[in-house]
Scaffold this active site. Sequence first.
Site, PDB file in Angstrom:
ATOM      1  CB  ALA A   1       1.910  39.033  49.157  1.00 14.16           C
ATOM      2  CG  ASP A   2       0.789  41.751  54.916  1.00 12.98           C
ATOM      3  OD1 ASP A   2      -0.124  42.570  54.663  1.00 12.98           O
ATOM      4  OD2 ASP A   2       0.937  41.229  56.036  1.00 12.98           O
ATOM      5  CB  ILE A   3       3.620  46.488  50.869  1.00  8.39           C
ATOM      6  CG1 ILE A   3       4.639  45.620  50.123  1.00  8.39           C
ATOM      7  CG2 ILE A   3       4.171  47.882  51.141  1.00  8.39           C
ATOM      8  CD1 ILE A   3       6.004  45.597  50.719  1.00  8.39           C
TER       9      ILE A   3
ATOM     10  CG  ASN B   1       4.230  43.954  57.674  1.00  6.25           C
ATOM     11  OD1 ASN B   1       4.262  43.685  58.870  1.00  6.25           O
ATOM     12  ND2 ASN B   1       3.418  43.331  56.834  1.00  6.25           N
TER      13      ASN B   1
ATOM     14  CB  THR C   1      -3.362  43.821  55.140  1.00 10.61           C
ATOM     15  OG1 THR C   1      -2.474  43.155  56.049  1.00 10.61           O
ATOM     16  CG2 THR C   1      -4.110  44.924  55.883  1.00 10.61           C
TER      17      THR C   1
END
Length: 208
Positions: A101-103, A107, A141
């Site tokens: 959920a935050d690729i 990261n 993001t």
Amino acid sequence: MWESKCQVNESEFPGVRSIAKLLATIEDTKDNWLVYEVGSSPLSKHLFDVKGEFHKGERIYGVQHKSFYASLLHNKQALRDLIRLMAEVLDVLSYYSVVHADIKPDNILVDFDGHRIKNLKLIDFGSAFSYENPGNITASTPEYLAPEVLNYLENRGANTNHGNGTNSAKLCQMQEPWSYDVWSLGVILLELLTGIPIWMSLKCRTVT
């Protein structure tokens, strides 16, 4: 972390090697510390050097491409390796119904020796959730989130007749466990094609 908790077979799911491993947890009177294995520089630092400045009252950005970005343009194998390693990570996450959920480039840690990608690690699972229990979907993001996710985040709670869990379950009915993160990976590939970070405005200049 994955090997010990889930007993993932590396030969079946090679992507587990590209997930940052939790080595230890440390608690003190104020904080809980998570100790992970040492990684490399984030993909964002490998791709672009972004500097902002004001010109005639408006802020503009200069984007300078780094050597790794140039390598991806001219070395198709390096680009294939990047896509393959990330696809392998998403494969193992999808199998266990986990959504990162935050690729985003920040990261993804990449160890690049100038010719090939030696190692890749996906980090920061602070926004991750189980696809089987998606009640805690958060705004991570926005630039890297799919339109249906942004629509859900904007409208959740607007209808008091339906709880957040019900709405998030409906969102997941529209997707597969992998599609949430695959969209984000696609945005990263779009950055590689355009040579500009996706979050930037149109008022930018590219320095080569």
